[in-house]
Design a protein around this motif. Structure first.
Motif, PDB file in Angstrom:
ATOM      1  N   UNK A  38       0.817  -1.212   0.000  1.00 39.94           N
ATOM      2  CA  UNK A  38       0.000   0.000   0.000  1.00 39.94           C
ATOM      3  C   UNK A  38       0.843   1.252   0.000  1.00 39.94           C
ATOM      4  N   UNK A  39       0.279   2.381  -0.423  1.00 36.40           N
ATOM      5  CA  UNK A  39       1.036   3.624  -0.559  1.00 36.40           C
ATOM      6  C   UNK A  39       1.462   4.234   0.757  1.00 36.40           C
ATOM      7  N   UNK A  40       0.831   3.870   1.873  1.00 33.88           N
ATOM      8  CA  UNK A  40       1.162   4.477   3.158  1.00 33.88           C
ATOM      9  C   UNK A  40       2.391   3.870   3.801  1.00 33.88           C
ATOM     10  N   UNK A  41       2.820   2.705   3.348  1.00 40.88           N
ATOM     11  CA  UNK A  41       4.023   2.076   3.883  1.00 40.88           C
ATOM     12  C   UNK A  41       4.872   1.610   2.712  1.00 40.88           C
ATOM     13  N   UNK A  42       5.738   2.488   2.250  1.00 38.48           N
ATOM     14  CA  UNK A  42       6.491   2.234   1.032  1.00 38.48           C
ATOM     15  C   UNK A  42       7.743   1.421   1.270  1.00 38.48           C
ATOM     16  N   UNK A  43       8.316   1.551   2.471  1.00 39.70           N
ATOM     17  CA  UNK A  43       9.630   1.003   2.700  1.00 39.70           C
ATOM     18  C   UNK A  43       9.773   0.614   4.171  1.00 39.70           C
ATOM     19  N   UNK A  44      10.547  -0.419   4.419  1.00 38.51           N
ATOM     20  CA  UNK A  44      10.856  -0.835   5.786  1.00 38.51           C
ATOM     21  C   UNK A  44      12.381  -0.891   5.942  1.00 38.51           C
ATOM     22  N   UNK A  45      12.878  -0.276   6.996  1.00 38.43           N
ATOM     23  CA  UNK A  45      14.306  -0.327   7.324  1.00 38.43           C
ATOM     24  C   UNK A  45      14.482  -1.311   8.468  1.00 38.43           C
ATOM     25  N   UNK A  46      15.376  -2.277   8.291  1.00 39.81           N
ATOM     26  CA  UNK A  46      15.569  -3.278   9.328  1.00 39.81           C
ATOM     27  C   UNK A  46      17.017  -3.723   9.362  1.00 39.81           C
ATOM     28  N   UNK A  47      17.384  -4.367  10.468  1.00 42.59           N
ATOM     29  CA  UNK A  47      18.739  -4.877  10.654  1.00 42.59           C
ATOM     30  C   UNK A  47      18.813  -6.338  10.226  1.00 42.59           C
ATOM     31  N   UNK A  48      19.906  -6.703   9.570  1.00 39.86           N
ATOM     32  CA  UNK A  48      20.173  -8.106   9.298  1.00 39.86           C
ATOM     33  C   UNK A  48      21.121  -8.693  10.346  1.00 39.86           C
ATOM     34  N   UNK A  49      21.887  -7.841  10.989  1.00 40.67           N
ATOM     35  CA  UNK A  49      22.741  -8.192  12.122  1.00 40.67           C
ATOM     36  C   UNK A  49      22.869  -6.950  12.981  1.00 40.67           C
ATOM     37  N   UNK A  50      22.980  -7.127  14.284  1.00 33.41           N
ATOM     38  CA  UNK A  50      23.259  -5.968  15.141  1.00 33.41           C
ATOM     39  C   UNK A  50      23.764  -6.432  16.501  1.00 33.41           C
ATOM     40  N   UNK A  51      24.617  -5.621  17.087  1.00 24.31           N
ATOM     41  CA  UNK A  51      25.164  -5.843  18.427  1.00 24.31           C
ATOM     42  C   UNK A  51      25.206  -4.515  19.156  1.00 24.31           C
ATOM     43  N   UNK A  52      25.524  -4.564  20.459  1.00 26.79           N
ATOM     44  CA  UNK A  52      25.664  -3.354  21.265  1.00 26.79           C
ATOM     45  C   UNK A  52      27.082  -3.296  21.827  1.00 26.79           C
ATOM     46  N   UNK A  53      27.718  -2.125  21.715  1.00 24.05           N
ATOM     47  CA  UNK A  53      29.094  -1.960  22.205  1.00 24.05           C
ATOM     48  C   UNK A  53      29.225  -0.633  22.944  1.00 24.05           C
ATOM     49  N   UNK A  54      30.327  -0.494  23.674  1.00 26.27           N
ATOM     50  CA  UNK A  54      30.759   0.782  24.237  1.00 26.27           C
ATOM     51  C   UNK A  54      32.078   1.168  23.589  1.00 26.27           C
TER      52      UNK A  54
END
Length: 500
Positions: A253-269
């Protein structure tokens, strides 16, 4: 001398003649006035720029707008675009701090002058931080064009560029592929701040100690470079999520054209003083993103989703499951002295109610956790279901900020340094372009109707064909020029080390 005196008198008469006269004996049409932006019944800071507005009336031939304080003092503007003198506006608003302004719009029709029902603008006691910054970007899917980080003085209409990708030699064919994003400041001050440049001359520019240096935060022991940042409020530490981000183009549908998502992710300092990266959480089945610190710096918050893939799937197959990935909010205790990280504790399990959280931000007094909530994912700027929510960290009660939210996207958000104002991204005006809005969050934890960041031209948001992205509060402007930051961008990056 006589000529000089006459000129001064003539100038004074000209100024006086430009001040519209308030219509007398105007009849009450008993109608609610429609204005853009909508400043009716909002709460504003006592130091905000004039709230100029356009009157949505195509029948009347002339207009006069009167704003009156509690003591009867008035400021007046004429025309369909009500633009107020900055000096008179600030004087009136300052004198009515903690009170209300009464706004009356007069319209001249074929039957004479009439006036709409007056509306109120409340003036809060608490000021707002003087500056915000944001990324200006075209809401498109093409290769990177002009992208700038800009800063705006909220007490007037002054805006300046922090950094633009056009600073890099545009004769270089690759320069058009440079993205600029993720600006972050330490505790609202700009002596320590960072932003990323991607692709051409990519790296993370970190300003500290009066110097701007570009770093490569990817090490042999991490899956990638830093993406979403959060400066520790007092220490030379930046939390990053490491995200392999992809775009999935949709056909639902026109109201949701694109989705941004992670294929991998981690958390660091990342430790700025030693140039070292330390893992917080690393797992192929867990996806971590959008960190934020408690105001004391003893808790690291972020969003995480558990989504193990089938053995036949690759991580790029996540695009087939985008609407099933739900993020919860967790936090780790952090010991500043020993730089050790404790076990994760779940703060809000959004997945149990079929929702997904993003961007946890704790208020400066430590009382409230502000976050976005949508049907799935974490990149909620594209989601019409995205709303702002808070958790009272004393009672753990969670609720929607109903008076701030809209039927369209309400997403990326930040607290002011005194915790009384929230700036956030919204598409409530047209469903396509992201604009920056500000809402009052009072000392009792009650949200109020938000308002668009004031512009000199009331119709600016209707004319400006770019989006405001990732707005942040600052108590001062960035002190480096775009050219000085470009010098750092052009240099080879300093390689970060892995913390052992």
């Amino acid at each position: 001398m006589k000529t000089y005196i006459i000129s001064i008198i003539s100038l004074a008469m000209l100024i006086a003649s430009c001040t519209p006269e308030v219509p007398r004996d105007a009849r009450d049409n008993n109608k609610k006035v429609s204005i853009f932006p909508d400043y009716t019944e909002v709460v504003i800071p006592p130091n905000i720029a004039p709230c100029n507005f356009h009157i949505n009336d195509t029948v009347a031939t002339d207009f006069v707008t009167v704003i009156e304080g509690s003591d009867g003092q008035q400021i007046v503007a004429g025309g369909v675009d009500a633009r107020f003198s900055e000096s008179k506006w600030h004087q009136l608003v300052a004198q009515n701090k903690g009170s209300e302004l009464n706004v009356t719009v007069y319209a001249k029709t074929s039957e004479g002058w009439e006036h709409y029902r007056p509306f109120a603008i409340s003036v809060a006691e608490e000021p707002i931080d003087e500056y915000i910054s944001y990324r200006i970007i075209e809401p498109s899917y093409k290769n990177y064009g002009s992208i700038t980080l800009r800063q705006r003085n909220l007490t007037n209409f002054d805006e300046s560029v922090i950094y633009s990708n056009e600073e890099i030699n545009m004769q270089d064919a690759e320069s058009s592929y440079q993205c600029v994003n993720c600006h972050s400041y330490q505790n609202y001050h700009t002596d320590n701040f960072q932003f990323h440049v991607r692709h051409n001359k990519g790296g993370t520019v970190i300003v500290t100690g009066g110097k701007a240096v570009k770093y490569n935060l990817k090490t042999d022991s991490t899956i990638g470079a830093g993406v979403y940042p959060a400066w520790h409020p007092s220490e030379p530490v930046i939390a990053y999520s490491l995200d392999h981000t992809v775009q999935a183009f949709l056909i639902d549908g026109p109201k949701h054209k694109i989705e941004v998502l992670d294929t991998l992710s981690d958390m660091v300092l990342y430790y700025v003083d030693t140039n070292e990266i330390q893992n917080v959480r690393k797992s192929k089945d867990w996806y971590e993103t959008t960190p934020g610190w408690s105001p004391q710096g003893d808790m690291l918050y972020y969003c995480t989703a558990y989504f193990p893939l089938d053995v036949t799937d690759t991580h790029y197959d996540l695009g087939n499951h985008y609407d099933r990935i739900l993020y919860d909010i967790v936090r780790h205790p952090y010991d500043v002295k020993t730089r050790t990280i404790g076990e994760a504790d779940t703060v809000f399990k959004a997945s149990t109610i079929g929702k997904s959280a993003s961007f946890p931000r704790v208020s400066p007094d430590g009382r409230y956790l502000l976050f976005g909530l949508a049907d799935y994912g974490y990149f909620h700027v594209w989601h019409r279901s995205s709303d702002l929510h808070v958790i009272d960290l004393q009672t753990m009660e969670e609720r929607s900020l109903t008076d701030m939210n809209s039927p369209e996207t309400d997403s990326y958000h930040a607290w002011s340094s005194n915790g009384r104002w929230i700036v956030f991204s919204t598409r409530r005006e047209d469903g396509n372009y992201t604009r920056a809005y500000i809402g009052y969050f009072d000392k009792n934890g009650k949200e109020h109707k938000p308002f668009a960041v004031p512009q000199s031209d009331p119709l600016f948001n209707k004319k400006f064909m770019k989006s405001f992205n990732a707005t942040e509060f600052m108590v001062e402007p960035v002190k480096f020029s775009p050219q000085e930051l470009a010098v750092a961008v052009r240099k080879a990056p300093v390689q970060a080390k892995f913390f052992k």
